[in-house]
Motif scaffolding. Structure first.
Motif, PDB file in Angstrom:
ATOM      1  N   ALA A 328       0.660  -1.231  -0.195  1.00 30.97           N
ATOM      2  CA  ALA A 328      -0.486  -0.350  -0.074  1.00 30.97           C
ATOM      3  C   ALA A 328       1.017   1.121   0.358  1.00 30.97           C
ATOM      4  N   TYR A 329       1.967   1.333   0.982  1.00 32.10           N
ATOM      5  CA  TYR A 329       2.709   2.427   1.089  1.00 32.10           C
ATOM      6  C   TYR A 329       2.913   2.905  -0.648  1.00 32.10           C
ATOM      7  N   SER A 330       4.018   1.228  -1.475  1.00 32.73           N
ATOM      8  CA  SER A 330       4.262   1.484  -2.623  1.00 32.73           C
ATOM      9  C   SER A 330       3.969   2.595  -3.466  1.00 32.73           C
ATOM     10  N   ILE A 331       2.504   1.659  -3.798  1.00 34.98           N
ATOM     11  CA  ILE A 331       1.278   2.312  -4.243  1.00 34.98           C
ATOM     12  C   ILE A 331       1.119   4.210  -4.152  1.00 34.98           C
ATOM     13  N   GLN A 332       1.725   3.584  -3.543  1.00 35.16           N
ATOM     14  CA  GLN A 332       0.746   5.093  -2.990  1.00 35.16           C
ATOM     15  C   GLN A 332       1.871   6.370  -3.258  1.00 35.16           C
ATOM     16  N   GLN A 333       3.125   5.819  -2.624  1.00 36.22           N
ATOM     17  CA  GLN A 333       4.378   7.500  -2.975  1.00 36.22           C
ATOM     18  C   GLN A 333       4.288   7.017  -4.077  1.00 36.22           C
ATOM     19  N   GLU A 334       4.244   6.561  -5.031  1.00 38.16           N
ATOM     20  CA  GLU A 334       4.499   6.500  -6.593  1.00 38.16           C
ATOM     21  C   GLU A 334       2.902   7.617  -6.689  1.00 38.16           C
ATOM     22  N   LEU A 335       1.514   7.314  -6.865  1.00 37.70           N
ATOM     23  CA  LEU A 335       0.889   8.087  -6.953  1.00 37.70           C
ATOM     24  C   LEU A 335       1.337   9.528  -6.803  1.00 37.70           C
ATOM     25  N   VAL A 336       1.909   9.377  -5.412  1.00 42.58           N
ATOM     26  CA  VAL A 336       1.792  11.071  -4.645  1.00 42.58           C
ATOM     27  C   VAL A 336       2.757  11.854  -6.233  1.00 42.58           C
ATOM     28  N   ARG A 337       3.328  10.716  -5.667  1.00 44.68           N
ATOM     29  CA  ARG A 337       5.326  11.298  -7.558  1.00 44.68           C
ATOM     30  C   ARG A 337       4.517  11.560  -8.656  1.00 44.68           C
ATOM     31  N   ASN A 338       3.795  11.137  -8.950  1.00 44.53           N
ATOM     32  CA  ASN A 338       3.539  10.649 -10.017  1.00 44.53           C
ATOM     33  C   ASN A 338       1.815  12.351 -10.248  1.00 44.53           C
ATOM     34  N   TYR A 339       0.524  12.689 -10.025  1.00 41.52           N
ATOM     35  CA  TYR A 339      -0.227  13.460  -9.624  1.00 41.52           C
ATOM     36  C   TYR A 339       0.189  14.539  -8.313  1.00 41.52           C
ATOM     37  N   GLY A 340       0.864  13.960  -7.481  1.00 40.87           N
ATOM     38  CA  GLY A 340       0.637  15.254  -6.415  1.00 40.87           C
ATOM     39  C   GLY A 340      -0.520  15.597  -5.438  1.00 40.87           C
ATOM     40  N   ASN A 341      -0.895  16.904  -5.425  1.00 38.62           N
ATOM     41  CA  ASN A 341      -1.721  17.322  -5.113  1.00 38.62           C
ATOM     42  C   ASN A 341      -3.266  17.602  -5.925  1.00 38.62           C
ATOM     43  N   ASP A 342      -2.694  17.036  -7.362  1.00 38.17           N
ATOM     44  CA  ASP A 342      -3.953  16.410  -7.877  1.00 38.17           C
ATOM     45  C   ASP A 342      -4.852  15.591  -8.152  1.00 38.17           C
ATOM     46  N   LEU A 343      -4.459  14.547  -6.404  1.00 36.65           N
ATOM     47  CA  LEU A 343      -4.861  13.357  -6.801  1.00 36.65           C
ATOM     48  C   LEU A 343      -5.332  13.068  -5.470  1.00 36.65           C
ATOM     49  N   ASN A 344      -6.899  13.392  -5.045  1.00 38.81           N
ATOM     50  CA  ASN A 344      -7.049  13.154  -4.163  1.00 38.81           C
ATOM     51  C   ASN A 344      -7.156  11.595  -3.187  1.00 38.81           C
ATOM     52  N   MET A 345      -6.319  11.410  -2.518  1.00 34.08           N
ATOM     53  CA  MET A 345      -6.061   9.480  -2.383  1.00 34.08           C
ATOM     54  C   MET A 345      -6.033   9.554  -0.991  1.00 34.08           C
ATOM     55  N   GLU A 346      -6.968   8.414  -0.482  1.00 31.96           N
ATOM     56  CA  GLU A 346      -6.709   7.867   0.920  1.00 31.96           C
ATOM     57  C   GLU A 346      -6.167   6.888   0.499  1.00 31.96           C
ATOM     58  N   VAL A 347      -5.315   5.916   2.262  1.00 37.31           N
ATOM     59  CA  VAL A 347      -5.107   5.221   1.784  1.00 37.31           C
ATOM     60  C   VAL A 347      -4.870   3.956   3.772  1.00 37.31           C
ATOM     61  N   GLN A 348      -6.060   2.662   3.306  1.00 37.23           N
ATOM     62  CA  GLN A 348      -6.840   2.039   3.730  1.00 37.23           C
ATOM     63  C   GLN A 348      -6.125   1.207   4.601  1.00 37.23           C
ATOM     64  N   ILE A 349      -5.348   0.757   5.876  1.00 40.09           N
ATOM     65  CA  ILE A 349      -4.293  -0.764   5.779  1.00 40.09           C
ATOM     66  C   ILE A 349      -6.053  -1.680   6.483  1.00 40.09           C
ATOM     67  N   ALA A 350      -6.056  -2.601   5.815  1.00 45.10           N
ATOM     68  CA  ALA A 350      -7.361  -3.035   5.959  1.00 45.10           C
ATOM     69  C   ALA A 350      -7.495  -4.644   5.433  1.00 45.10           C
ATOM     70  N   SER A 351      -8.593  -5.734   6.137  1.00 44.97           N
ATOM     71  CA  SER A 351      -8.515  -6.568   5.329  1.00 44.97           C
ATOM     72  C   SER A 351      -9.982  -6.677   5.760  1.00 44.97           C
ATOM     73  N   VAL A 352     -10.141  -7.538   4.266  1.00 49.41           N
ATOM     74  CA  VAL A 352     -11.118  -7.549   3.958  1.00 49.41           C
ATOM     75  C   VAL A 352     -12.127  -8.509   3.944  1.00 49.41           C
ATOM     76  N   ARG A 353     -11.707  -8.795   5.023  1.00 47.54           N
ATOM     77  CA  ARG A 353     -11.811 -10.028   6.756  1.00 47.54           C
ATOM     78  C   ARG A 353     -12.857  -9.570   7.598  1.00 47.54           C
ATOM     79  N   ASP A 354     -12.674  -8.081   7.711  1.00 48.05           N
ATOM     80  CA  ASP A 354     -13.024  -7.293   9.482  1.00 48.05           C
ATOM     81  C   ASP A 354     -14.547  -6.545   8.307  1.00 48.05           C
TER      82      ASP A 354
END
Length: 650
Positions: A328-354
């Protein structure tokens, strides 16, 4: 050789100042020569003494003003020589104007003679300077480093540019021995120093004749079918391969001289022999734009590519959900590098079992679209851990679908697999149950539930291609489960395009499938990868057969061989499996029992419940003991899906 190296060392060391010194000498010599030829006398000596400095200053000043010294003489070409002639003509014209204006006595024959001589000498000096640098560089390379004998496939513009760079600055130590091209008119001719010796069918013959060590495929606009043919021919030569990328990446006015840096290794996509599937991005953008999108399993191979493509379509909010924080951190940092503040993004560390965490996410965000990519996918691992496949694949899908239904999500797209058709393993069976879940929800929900099936994804985590490459890199052996095993392949971007388009055109209940062309024999793929690394299969790298793993099929199901059971969509190569009726009460009861059995680690109960839910599921507990002759090609079966294919065993 010593003279060349000495001159090269001197010119290379003082290359910033020597051109200025050379042009100064040319100016003086060009001005004095016509006087000397016509005969020296005291009057002429006086004229020379009074005017030679003026001529030299005007000449050098003009060259500096026109920025001719900013061009590197090492790379002097036709354009540079043209600029040099223009500067020389202008300098002499200015000298004529100054002497006429100041009424300085100059013999008339001096002007045309000095103009012609200075132009010729300035051109000659640059050509000689460049030649000394090139020859000296090549001599020093040949003495200090071993050259690599190279064959180039293709005699077009890209090869011309590449050979020019090799001639000017051969930092890769390439010795281009020959070129092959299918244009008959080019055979027997040369590009720079390299002869065109034959067509592509002679690749193996010419590689042996010229002792070739590396082949460069320099046809960036070649179609996939011909590329595969040429790669197969190259694979028989035991040479290492490089390839130029597509033509759009080569048209770059900022620096054609850097073409060699654009060479890349041959990728497995090059071996598929079909054109990539490209869908209309505009339609997808119109659907995704300003939507709140949730991607479960957003750090995985498919999930991360979903996030990349969705991010490019300007969503209102992109929610990346994954249990693995590093992914999750890896894709978050990649998208931040590519889009910066133009992308409204949030990362949730969670399991679909929960289910509680999912409830919190869905209840606080007005989610429009869910792409459900979270799943366990490794067939052998799930055979040994069926309870984890049940908890993550089945219950995770059920929990997420419940939330999508409860909070009135517009679309829910399940990422499925062709292993869900007539499954012979727990992973495939659980994914088939996931498809049944979304079909049940679609029968009673305002949310459109849809599934997308596709085959093996090139380069995905844990797939066979990275495994083979790692095995080759470490010296082998390369392990293939069975000599006859075949698979369908597609690229990750292709798979994600299909998923996104399915979300756009889905009306609910569909299972989208893709016509992926011809299957690929895994044995052939392994052998080609070894050859393309410049090695010999079963000599440099051993290929071993380990037997089919638990739950593994010899042939994957051919979803789109007969089209009568599928509905054609508006998009070429995408079809819809006809939905089958699923009894909701029976399914939900079975899922509840499956969950209890998984929690209690009751493996046999789990498998029996799966068999009851998926009639086409056949357990294969002892695949490793089967011989090659015990497997037959898939035959038609109509037990569950309208038209699918099934592996029958003897």
């Amino acid at each position: 050789m010593t003279i060349y190296l000495s001159a090269y060392s001197l010119l290379n060391k003082y290359r910033r100042y020597i051109p200025l010194l050379i042009d100064t000498c040319i100016a003086m010599l060009s001005y004095v020569t016509p006087y000397a030829i016509s005969g020296i006398n005291p009057i002429k000596i006086e004229i020379i003494r009074n005017t030679i400095l003026i001529y030299t200053i005007i000449y050098i000043g003009t060259f500096i003003a026109l920025k001719t010294y900013r061009n590197m003489w090492r790379y002097t070409g036709i354009v540079d020589l043209y600029h040099c002639i223009c500067a020389s003509l202008l300098a002499n014209a200015l000298f004529y104007s100054v002497t006429r204006f100041l009424d300085i006595k100059i013999y008339y024959y001096v002007y045309p003679f000095a103009t012609t001589l200075s132009s010729m000498l300035s051109i000659t000096a640059r050509v000689v300077f460049r030649s000394i640098l090139i020859i000296g560089k090549n001599k020093s390379v040949s003495e200090g480093d071993k050259e690599t004998n190279v064959m180039i496939v293709g005699a077009g513009q890209a090869t011309y540019i590449m050979l020019g760079e090799i001639k000017a600055n051969n930092h890769n130590h390439y010795n281009v021995k020959c070129i092959v091209d299918d244009d008959i008119s080019k055979i027997g001719r040369r590009i720079y120093f390299a002869p065109v010796v034959g067509n592509t069918n002679t690749i193996k013959e010419m590689a042996k004749k010229y002792d070739i060590e590396k082949i460069i495929i320099s046809i960036p606009s070649i179609d996939k079918e011909n590329k595969k043919r040429i790669l197969n021919l190259c694979a028989e030569t035991q040479c290492k391969l490089k390839i130029l990328p597509e033509i759009y990446s080569l048209i770059d006015n900022r620096g054609q001289k850097d073409l060699l840096s654009k060479l890349r290794d041959v990728q497995v996509e090059d071996l598929l022999g079909r054109e990539p599937i490209v869908l209309d991005c505009q339609m997808t953008k119109e659907y995704i734009e300003n939507k709140v999108v949730l991607v479960t399993g957003g750090g995985g191979s498919i999930g991360s590519e979903l996030c990349r493509q969705i991010a490019s379509y300007s969503p209102k909010n992109l929610i990346v959900l994954d249990i693995y924080e590093n992914n999750a951190y890896s894709i978050q940092q990649e998208l931040v590098r590519n889009y910066g503040n133009d992308l409204n993004m949030e990362v949730q560390i969670a399991s679909v079992r929960d289910k509680n965490k999912l409830e919190q996410i869905f209840s606080t965000r007005n989610i429009d679209i869910v792409f459900h990519a979270a799943a366990h996918k490794h067939v052998p691992l799930m055979e040994h851990n069926p309870e984890e496949a049940i908890k993550n694949n089945i219950m995770g899908t059920y929990n997420t679908a419940c939330m999508a239904d409860k909070y009135k999500t517009d679309k829910f797209v399940l990422i499925s697999t062709d292993k869900a058709v007539n499954p012979t393993n727990v992973m495939g069976a659980t994914k088939r149950i996931c498809e049944m879940i979304i079909q049940v929800f679609n029968q009673r929900s305002k949310t459109d539930f849809v599934a997308v099936r596709f085959g093996n994804v090139l380069g995905s985590n844990g797939s066979v291609i990275p495994l083979f490459m790692d095995q080759i890199r470490t010296g082998g052996p390369v392990t293939v489960t069975h000599e006859e095993i075949t698979r369908y392949f597609m690229t990750i971007p292709e798979a994600v395009q299909l998923v996104l388009r399915a979300a756009k055109i889905a009306t609910g209940g569909e299972i989208f499938v893709l016509d992926m062309g011809e299957p690929v024999k895994i044995k052939d793929l392994a052998y080609n990868l070894i050859r393309l690394a410049g090695l010999v299969p079963d000599k440099d790298i051993k290929v071993t057969y380990t037997g089919l793993r638990p739950g593994e099929k010899l042939y994957e199901e051919l979803l789109i061989t007969e089209k009568s059971g599928q509905t054609k969509t508006e998009i070429d190569k995408i079809f819809i499996e006809k939905p089958t009726y699923v009894n909701e009460v029976h399914l939900l009861d079975a899922i509840s029992n499956l969950h209890k059995a998984a929690l209690n680690l009751e493996t046999e109960t789990e498998l029996k419940l799966i068999e009851n839910l998926v009639p086409t599921y056949k357990r294969t507990p002892n695949n490793n003991n089967k011989s090659k002759t015990e497997y037959e090609k898939p035959t038609l079966n109509k037990n569950e899906d309208n038209l699918v294919f099934r592996v029958e065993t003897a």
